[in-house]
Design a protein around this motif. Sequence first.
Motif, PDB file in Angstrom:
ATOM      1  N   ILE A 115       0.980  -1.050   0.055  1.00 42.66           N
ATOM      2  CA  ILE A 115      -0.108  -0.076  -0.055  1.00 42.66           C
ATOM      3  C   ILE A 115       0.913   1.167  -0.173  1.00 42.66           C
ATOM      4  CG2 ILE A 115      -1.632   1.256   1.343  1.00 42.66           C
ATOM      5  CD1 ILE A 115      -2.954  -1.081  -0.091  1.00 42.66           C
ATOM      6  N   LEU A 116       2.003   1.203   0.818  1.00 45.76           N
ATOM      7  CA  LEU A 116       2.820   2.649   1.175  1.00 45.76           C
ATOM      8  C   LEU A 116       3.456   2.576  -0.468  1.00 45.76           C
ATOM      9  CD1 LEU A 116       4.235   2.279   4.518  1.00 45.76           C
ATOM     10  CD2 LEU A 116       2.619   3.914   3.502  1.00 45.76           C
ATOM     11  N   THR A 117       4.172   1.630  -1.107  1.00 43.18           N
ATOM     12  CA  THR A 117       4.774   1.677  -2.403  1.00 43.18           C
ATOM     13  C   THR A 117       3.730   2.148  -3.500  1.00 43.18           C
ATOM     14  OG1 THR A 117       4.278  -0.595  -2.760  1.00 43.18           O
ATOM     15  CG2 THR A 117       6.586   0.154  -2.006  1.00 43.18           C
ATOM     16  N   LEU A 154       3.123   5.955  -3.010  1.00 44.90           N
ATOM     17  CA  LEU A 154       4.288   6.778  -3.074  1.00 44.90           C
ATOM     18  C   LEU A 154       4.291   6.741  -4.584  1.00 44.90           C
ATOM     19  CD1 LEU A 154       6.659   5.685  -0.484  1.00 44.90           C
ATOM     20  CD2 LEU A 154       5.765   7.878  -0.767  1.00 44.90           C
ATOM     21  N   MET A 155       4.220   5.608  -5.363  1.00 46.91           N
ATOM     22  CA  MET A 155       4.194   5.496  -7.138  1.00 46.91           C
ATOM     23  C   MET A 155       3.364   6.698  -7.574  1.00 46.91           C
ATOM     24  SD  MET A 155       4.022   2.392  -9.126  1.00 46.91           S
ATOM     25  CE  MET A 155       2.100   2.066  -9.082  1.00 46.91           C
ATOM     26  N   ASN A 156       1.970   6.641  -6.872  1.00 50.09           N
ATOM     27  CA  ASN A 156       1.168   7.493  -7.641  1.00 50.09           C
ATOM     28  C   ASN A 156       1.497   9.030  -7.403  1.00 50.09           C
ATOM     29  OD1 ASN A 156      -0.460   5.482  -8.832  1.00 50.09           O
ATOM     30  ND2 ASN A 156      -1.554   5.159  -7.047  1.00 50.09           N
ATOM     31  N   ILE A 157       1.857   9.191  -6.048  1.00 47.00           N
ATOM     32  CA  ILE A 157       2.347  10.680  -5.923  1.00 47.00           C
ATOM     33  C   ILE A 157       3.518  10.961  -6.903  1.00 47.00           C
ATOM     34  CG2 ILE A 157       3.605  12.238  -4.117  1.00 47.00           C
ATOM     35  CD1 ILE A 157       2.029  10.649  -1.959  1.00 47.00           C
ATOM     36  N   ILE A 214       4.168   9.775  -9.599  1.00 46.83           N
ATOM     37  CA  ILE A 214       3.696   9.980 -11.248  1.00 46.83           C
ATOM     38  C   ILE A 214       2.987  11.230 -11.161  1.00 46.83           C
ATOM     39  CG2 ILE A 214       1.749   8.880 -12.678  1.00 46.83           C
ATOM     40  CD1 ILE A 214       2.834   6.215 -11.835  1.00 46.83           C
ATOM     41  N   TYR A 215       1.857  11.450 -10.367  1.00 42.86           N
ATOM     42  CA  TYR A 215       1.163  12.922 -10.565  1.00 42.86           C
ATOM     43  C   TYR A 215       2.074  14.171 -10.515  1.00 42.86           C
ATOM     44  CZ  TYR A 215      -1.720  16.689  -8.784  1.00 42.86           C
ATOM     45  OH  TYR A 215      -2.403  17.788  -8.761  1.00 42.86           O
ATOM     46  N   PHE A 216       3.264  14.206  -9.589  1.00 44.33           N
ATOM     47  CA  PHE A 216       4.052  15.394  -9.709  1.00 44.33           C
ATOM     48  C   PHE A 216       4.999  15.323 -11.084  1.00 44.33           C
ATOM     49  CE2 PHE A 216       3.247  15.535  -5.009  1.00 44.33           C
ATOM     50  CZ  PHE A 216       2.963  16.999  -5.305  1.00 44.33           C
ATOM     51  N   ASN A 217       5.364  14.174 -11.553  1.00 47.53           N
ATOM     52  CA  ASN A 217       6.077  14.008 -12.684  1.00 47.53           C
ATOM     53  C   ASN A 217       5.107  14.533 -14.128  1.00 47.53           C
ATOM     54  OD1 ASN A 217       7.901  13.450 -14.390  1.00 47.53           O
ATOM     55  ND2 ASN A 217       7.813  11.292 -14.554  1.00 47.53           N
ATOM     56  N   MET A 218       3.819  14.102 -14.095  1.00 42.28           N
ATOM     57  CA  MET A 218       3.041  14.589 -15.012  1.00 42.28           C
ATOM     58  C   MET A 218       2.886  16.094 -15.087  1.00 42.28           C
ATOM     59  SD  MET A 218       2.301  11.909 -17.082  1.00 42.28           S
ATOM     60  CE  MET A 218       1.042  12.585 -17.822  1.00 42.28           C
ATOM     61  N   LYS A 219       2.781  16.602 -13.787  1.00 44.66           N
ATOM     62  CA  LYS A 219       2.445  18.044 -13.671  1.00 44.66           C
ATOM     63  C   LYS A 219       3.780  18.790 -14.327  1.00 44.66           C
ATOM     64  CE  LYS A 219       0.199  20.804 -10.000  1.00 44.66           C
ATOM     65  NZ  LYS A 219       0.054  20.857  -8.556  1.00 44.66           N
TER      66      LYS A 219
END
Length: 52
Positions: free
Chosen positions: A17-19, A22-25, A27-32
């Motif tokens: 769950i933690l990974t 963190l992976m989604n966070i 990816i979100y900031f990378n796309m932004k």
Amino acid sequence: MPQMAPLWWEMLFIMFILTFILMNIMIYFNMKISQKFYKNNYNSIKQFNWKW
């Protein structure tokens, strides 16, 4: 008394769950950041396309 799962199952589940979060966070900031970069790059290219 209910049967309990082994501790290592719980630890694996928590780590998964933690990974995942963190992976989604990341990816979100990378796309932004990439959208901001491409937007600025597109605007700089657009300025030099003069049509007289």
